[in-house]
Design a protein around this motif. Sequence first.
Motif, short mmCIF file in Angstrom:
data_model
loop_
_atom_site.label_atom_id
_atom_site.label_comp_id
_atom_site.label_asym_id
_atom_site.label_seq_id
_atom_site.Cartn_x
_atom_site.Cartn_y
_atom_site.Cartn_z
N THR A 1 87.69 49.96 46.80
CA THR A 1 87.06 48.34 46.36
C THR A 1 85.91 48.16 47.65
N ALA A 2 86.24 48.62 48.64
CA ALA A 2 85.14 48.44 49.56
C ALA A 2 84.08 49.64 49.87
N TRP B 1 84.99 39.48 52.56
CA TRP B 1 84.35 39.47 51.18
C TRP B 1 85.50 38.54 50.42
N GLU C 1 85.83 37.66 46.75
CA GLU C 1 85.43 38.07 45.46
C GLU C 1 85.48 36.97 44.48
N GLN D 1 82.57 34.95 45.47
CA GLN D 1 81.29 35.39 45.59
C GLN D 1 80.44 35.19 46.69
N ILE E 1 80.36 35.61 51.39
CA ILE E 1 80.77 36.36 52.61
C ILE E 1 81.15 35.19 53.53
N ASP F 1 82.39 47.77 55.70
CA ASP F 1 82.13 47.26 54.25
C ASP F 1 80.65 47.19 54.17
N HIS F 2 79.94 47.86 53.28
CA HIS F 2 78.49 48.05 52.97
C HIS F 2 78.15 46.49 52.16
N ARG F 3 78.98 45.97 51.58
CA ARG F 3 78.94 44.79 50.98
C ARG F 3 78.45 43.68 51.77
N LEU F 4 78.89 43.75 53.02
CA LEU F 4 78.84 42.72 54.13
C LEU F 4 77.88 42.97 55.15
N ASP G 1 75.12 45.68 56.61
CA ASP G 1 74.25 46.86 56.31
C ASP G 1 74.07 47.80 57.62
#
Length: 477
Positions: A268-269, A326, A328, A331, A333, A447-450, A452
């Motif tokens: 998922t992450a 995250w 979902e 959508q 953070i 988690d690279h979605r949240l 960087d």
Amino acid sequence: MTTEVRSLREFKMPDVGEGLTEAEILSWYVKPGDTVTDGQVVCEVETAKAAVELPIPFNGVVEQLFFPAGATVDVGTAIISVAVAGEAGAVAPAAAPAAPAAAEAAAPAAASAEPERREVLVGYGPRTGTAQRRARRTTTTTVNATPAPAAPAAPVAPVPAQVAPVVAEQPVGERPLAKPPVRKLAKDLGIDLRAVVATGQDGVITREDVHAHASALAAAQAAPAERPVEAEQVQALPVPVGTTGDVRVPIKGVRKATAQAMVASAFTAPHVTEFVQVDVTRTMKFVRRLKESGELGRDVRISPLLLVAKALLTAVKRHPEINAQWDEAAQEIVIKGQVNLGIAAATPRGLIVPNIKDAGGKTLTGLAVALGELIDTARQGKTSPGDMQGGTITITNVGVFGVDTGTPILNPGEAAILAVGTIRDMPWVHKGKVVPRQVTTLALSFDHRLVDGELGSKVLADVAALLERPKRLITWG
């Protein structure tokens, strides 16, 4: 003439962990024929989150155990039946054979007219309310009367009773005797009262008994506590010595939940892991100084893990975006306002991650106390489901196993996890010279979605800088 009426009540497996669907019965503390009282613990079960003792919510005599120890039972399934004494009532003359049947028909009707006591989540206690239920089976004994012939019933094979092992001379099937304040003290200290030797009158466990047992445990754990990091312990799989064939180990309870969570997290992450080597020689000297000076308290456990935790919390304070989740559905953070620091711990039942609530708001002394309590509770297998919920960031210490580093998988719902490797003497350039120093490797997965690369690198660099020069914990914090 009077009739003694007994009704059979069934105790069903409750939801002991917020939405769980099943639990494994670890051991029974009672057997058929034992007398039980409201609130008495009758068995211990293991859910996907923790081991929990189940109290029964009514008085009576154990009639049957429906499942043996080791069985996995769905929530809502009856696990034990208890014969509950009813009220005495009038009985018709012996010439009226229909009287017993009438009595049986009247019992359910009377029961339905009264509020029923429902079994609810463990820890919340029973509540009263009306509920629609099936007719309960009753047993009627008539004095000087000829009972009506009963229809033959299909034979039922009883499940063999499983009795918990005797610990510290406590009789099988009996709950240790102790007053409520003493039980609370034992619970707070993570002590199983069945292992405590009672010195009070009539075998009652006193506060002094609990404290004495806690002191003995602390003394026994003193040697392991000096290890570099003490939060994790490993339990080997039960493989018989000399076995050459395949051995199958059932995946259930904590292990099953961990496997599902790790698969969900990994797929998922999007994981990213960064590494850094750190000279922690000053940190190790600082740990020794704190132990020798006792400035945090003589009974407070000091270890390198404490300073690792404090360093991570300080880095989170400087970069709060790492303490995020995250969402979902929305959508979004969600940056969490409170840091609940998880400590991954390997236990005999599998990997668990209890967390210290509001760890970011604690002083170094408060953090040390909370960390010690978390470790002791996890070692004893007494971590509650609540202690494993709500975590926001985690530390996993692979160094206790002699491992240099790893790429840890995120605890589901969290944005980052810090892995700490073993501390080794290594050649290091210090003040222009190559000298032996104590070095460890840190790995931060996020988690690279949240998070960087810039944010993850800043957090990892801050933790490394704080461990290299621990006095910065005071100025930066």
